[in-house]
Design a protein around this motif. Structure first.
Motif, PDB file in Angstrom:
ATOM      1  N   TYR A 243     -53.949 -13.408  54.121  1.00  0.00           N
ATOM      2  CA  TYR A 243     -53.100 -14.203  53.234  1.00  0.00           C
ATOM      3  C   TYR A 243     -52.483 -13.320  52.141  1.00  0.00           C
TER       4      TYR A 243
ATOM      5  N   SER B 250     -43.358 -20.724  55.841  1.00  0.00           N
ATOM      6  CA  SER B 250     -44.228 -21.264  56.887  1.00  0.00           C
ATOM      7  C   SER B 250     -45.378 -20.318  57.202  1.00  0.00           C
TER       8      SER B 250
ATOM      9  N   LEU C 285     -47.819 -20.783  54.213  1.00  0.00           N
ATOM     10  CA  LEU C 285     -48.423 -22.116  54.140  1.00  0.00           C
ATOM     11  C   LEU C 285     -49.339 -22.397  55.316  1.00  0.00           C
ATOM     12  N   ASN C 286     -48.943 -22.000  56.511  1.00  0.00           N
ATOM     13  CA  ASN C 286     -49.800 -22.226  57.677  1.00  0.00           C
ATOM     14  C   ASN C 286     -51.011 -21.308  57.690  1.00  0.00           C
TER      15      ASN C 286
ATOM     16  N   ALA D 263     -52.627 -20.441  54.949  1.00  0.00           N
ATOM     17  CA  ALA D 263     -53.541 -21.122  54.024  1.00  0.00           C
ATOM     18  C   ALA D 263     -54.125 -22.380  54.659  1.00  0.00           C
ATOM     19  N   GLU D 264     -53.270 -23.152  55.331  1.00  0.00           N
ATOM     20  CA  GLU D 264     -53.756 -24.385  55.950  1.00  0.00           C
ATOM     21  C   GLU D 264     -54.755 -24.088  57.063  1.00  0.00           C
ATOM     22  N   GLY D 265     -54.472 -23.067  57.866  1.00  0.00           N
ATOM     23  CA  GLY D 265     -55.376 -22.703  58.948  1.00  0.00           C
ATOM     24  C   GLY D 265     -56.743 -22.285  58.436  1.00  0.00           C
TER      25      GLY D 265
ATOM     26  N   GLY E 140     -58.277 -23.506  56.085  1.00  0.00           N
ATOM     27  CA  GLY E 140     -59.026 -24.698  55.691  1.00  0.00           C
ATOM     28  C   GLY E 140     -59.332 -25.646  56.836  1.00  0.00           C
ATOM     29  N   ASN E 141     -58.913 -25.300  58.040  1.00  0.00           N
ATOM     30  CA  ASN E 141     -59.158 -26.152  59.206  1.00  0.00           C
ATOM     31  C   ASN E 141     -60.259 -25.573  60.072  1.00  0.00           C
TER      32      ASN E 141
ATOM     33  N   HIS F 243     -57.415 -27.245  65.398  1.00  0.00           N
ATOM     34  CA  HIS F 243     -56.396 -27.330  64.344  1.00  0.00           C
ATOM     35  C   HIS F 243     -56.152 -25.958  63.716  1.00  0.00           C
ATOM     36  N   LYS F 244     -57.223 -25.194  63.533  1.00  0.00           N
ATOM     37  CA  LYS F 244     -57.108 -23.840  62.989  1.00  0.00           C
ATOM     38  C   LYS F 244     -56.245 -22.995  63.931  1.00  0.00           C
TER      39      LYS F 244
ATOM     40  N   ARG G  48     -52.536 -23.905  63.676  1.00  0.00           N
ATOM     41  CA  ARG G  48     -51.891 -23.371  62.471  1.00  0.00           C
ATOM     42  C   ARG G  48     -51.603 -21.885  62.642  1.00  0.00           C
TER      43      ARG G  48
END
Length: 108
Positions: free
Chosen positions: A5, A39, A42-43, A45-47, A49-50, A54-55, A58
């Motif tokens: 990240y 993207s 953001l993805n 960071a989102e990944g 947290g999954n 889902h990980k 992302r």
């Protein structure tokens, strides 16, 4: 948070002037590159947290968006909107793509 990240954020900072230069010639291409860069961050960071599938989804999105950023730079160079992109930025971009490829393909 993944260490990648921090690399992504540093990459965005390196590419920001490139996008600004592209924008002088092609607003749509610059907008697409900005959206792809956002993207990636953001993805990522989102990944982080999954879990599970889902990980993986992302991180696949991160890889696709990073490839899109690369394509935007390639098009901008080919159209002579910009000169060659900083090799350090391209190396960082390749690193992000490689990490996301490894994360989405799993360890075998």
């Amino acid at each position: 948070m993944l260490r990648i990240y921090e690399v992504v954020i540093a990459l965005i900072a390196l590419l920001a002037p490139v996008v600004e230069e592209i924008e002088k010639h092609d607003v749509k291409l610059a907008r697409q590159m900005k959206e792809a860069m956002a993207s990636v961050a953001l993805n990522t960071a989102e990944g982080a947290g999954n879990i599970g599938g889902h990980k993986r989804q992302r991180y696949q999105s991160v890889r696709g968006s990073a490839l899109e950023v690369k394509a935007c730079t390639d098009v901008a160079v080919a159209m002579r909107y910009i000169g060659p992109v900083d090799p350090a930025a391209l190396d960082m971009l390749d690193h992000v793509i490689a990490v996301m490829t490894k994360l989405t393909n799993g360890r075998r």
